[in-house]
Design a protein around this motif. Structure first.
Motif, PDB file in Angstrom:
ATOM      1  N   LYS A 164       0.892  -1.166   0.074  1.00 49.42           N
ATOM      2  CA  LYS A 164       0.027   0.111  -0.100  1.00 49.42           C
ATOM      3  C   LYS A 164       0.948   1.298   0.064  1.00 49.42           C
ATOM      4  CE  LYS A 164      -3.254   0.048   3.128  1.00 49.42           C
ATOM      5  NZ  LYS A 164      -4.395  -0.077   4.411  1.00 49.42           N
ATOM      6  N   ARG A 165       1.939   1.118   0.765  1.00 46.45           N
ATOM      7  CA  ARG A 165       2.940   2.596   0.854  1.00 46.45           C
ATOM      8  C   ARG A 165       3.467   2.658  -0.499  1.00 46.45           C
ATOM      9  NH1 ARG A 165       3.904   0.656   6.006  1.00 46.45           N
ATOM     10  NH2 ARG A 165       5.682  -0.670   5.463  1.00 46.45           N
ATOM     11  N   ILE A 166       3.963   1.594  -1.206  1.00 44.65           N
ATOM     12  CA  ILE A 166       4.574   1.762  -2.426  1.00 44.65           C
ATOM     13  C   ILE A 166       3.657   2.163  -3.601  1.00 44.65           C
ATOM     14  CG2 ILE A 166       5.483   0.357  -4.364  1.00 44.65           C
ATOM     15  CD1 ILE A 166       6.800  -1.550  -2.355  1.00 44.65           C
ATOM     16  N   ILE A 167       2.409   1.633  -3.453  1.00 43.23           N
ATOM     17  CA  ILE A 167       1.292   2.216  -4.458  1.00 43.23           C
ATOM     18  C   ILE A 167       0.842   3.865  -4.096  1.00 43.23           C
ATOM     19  CG2 ILE A 167      -1.167   2.148  -5.077  1.00 43.23           C
ATOM     20  CD1 ILE A 167      -0.692  -1.054  -4.772  1.00 43.23           C
ATOM     21  N   LYS A 168       0.907   4.131  -3.007  1.00 45.92           N
ATOM     22  CA  LYS A 168       0.755   5.523  -2.550  1.00 45.92           C
ATOM     23  C   LYS A 168       1.843   6.638  -2.833  1.00 45.92           C
ATOM     24  CE  LYS A 168      -0.610   8.170   1.447  1.00 45.92           C
ATOM     25  NZ  LYS A 168      -0.978   8.127   2.775  1.00 45.92           N
TER      26      LYS A 168
END
Length: 172
Positions: A164-168
């Protein structure tokens, strides 16, 4: 000395105790005693040893797990077979994982109870190792399995959070 057909029921619900006692008495088990919790059952067990114990898991004062632990620690009582009752249907899968077969989900189907009582008392096909000592060994095994699953879930959750952090970051 184990008495011929004595059965001890341990459940905090007086209606369930009465219904089980009446049902078993009407179906060929005339010597049935009931206790409201583990403490009361242990008090009764000081002077009597049944052939079978049917115990609820969730009870006030002393729950079914603590009660079975006390049975396991007493050489006079640890070989008594135990049928476990639970109102928590999610426990069925956990009990099966731990190879605990002498359990019933409330509300108990009368025929299922009668078949299990007959099986455990040797009047039908018997599942081995369903006494207090083996029950707790299997609960411990179940706890180990669950701990590993929780660890795996935590790891998956952590990986999911990283994704999720990478996508964000990519969206920013």
């Amino acid at each position: 000395m184990v008495e011929s057909s004595k059965i001890l029921i341990v459940d905090d619900d007086p209606g369930i105790r009465l219904a089980l006692r009446d049902f078993l008495t009407q179906n060929g088990f005339p010597d049935v005693t009931a206790a409201a919790n583990g403490f009361e059952a242990l008090e009764w067990l000081r002077s009597s040893v049944p052939r079978l114990i049917i115990s609820d898991i969730t009870m006030p004062q002393m729950d079914g797990y603590a009660f079975v632990q006390q049975l396991r620690n007493d050489t006079r009582l640890k070989s008594i077979p135990v049928i476990v009752l639970t109102g928590r249907s999610e426990m069925a899968e956990l009990f099966k994982m731990a190879e605990i077969y002498n359990f019933l989900i409330k509300p108990v189907e009368p025929q299922a109870l009668l078949e299990m009582v007959n099986r455990v008392l040797g009047k039908g096909e018997q599942a081995p190792g369903q006494d207090a000592e083996n029950f707790l060994n299997k609960i411990e095994k179940m706890e180990d399995v669950l701990a590993k699953k929780i660890q795996k879930i935590s790891s998956l959750k952590e990986s999911f959070e990283q994704i999720k952090r990478i996508i964000k970051k990519k969206r920013s």
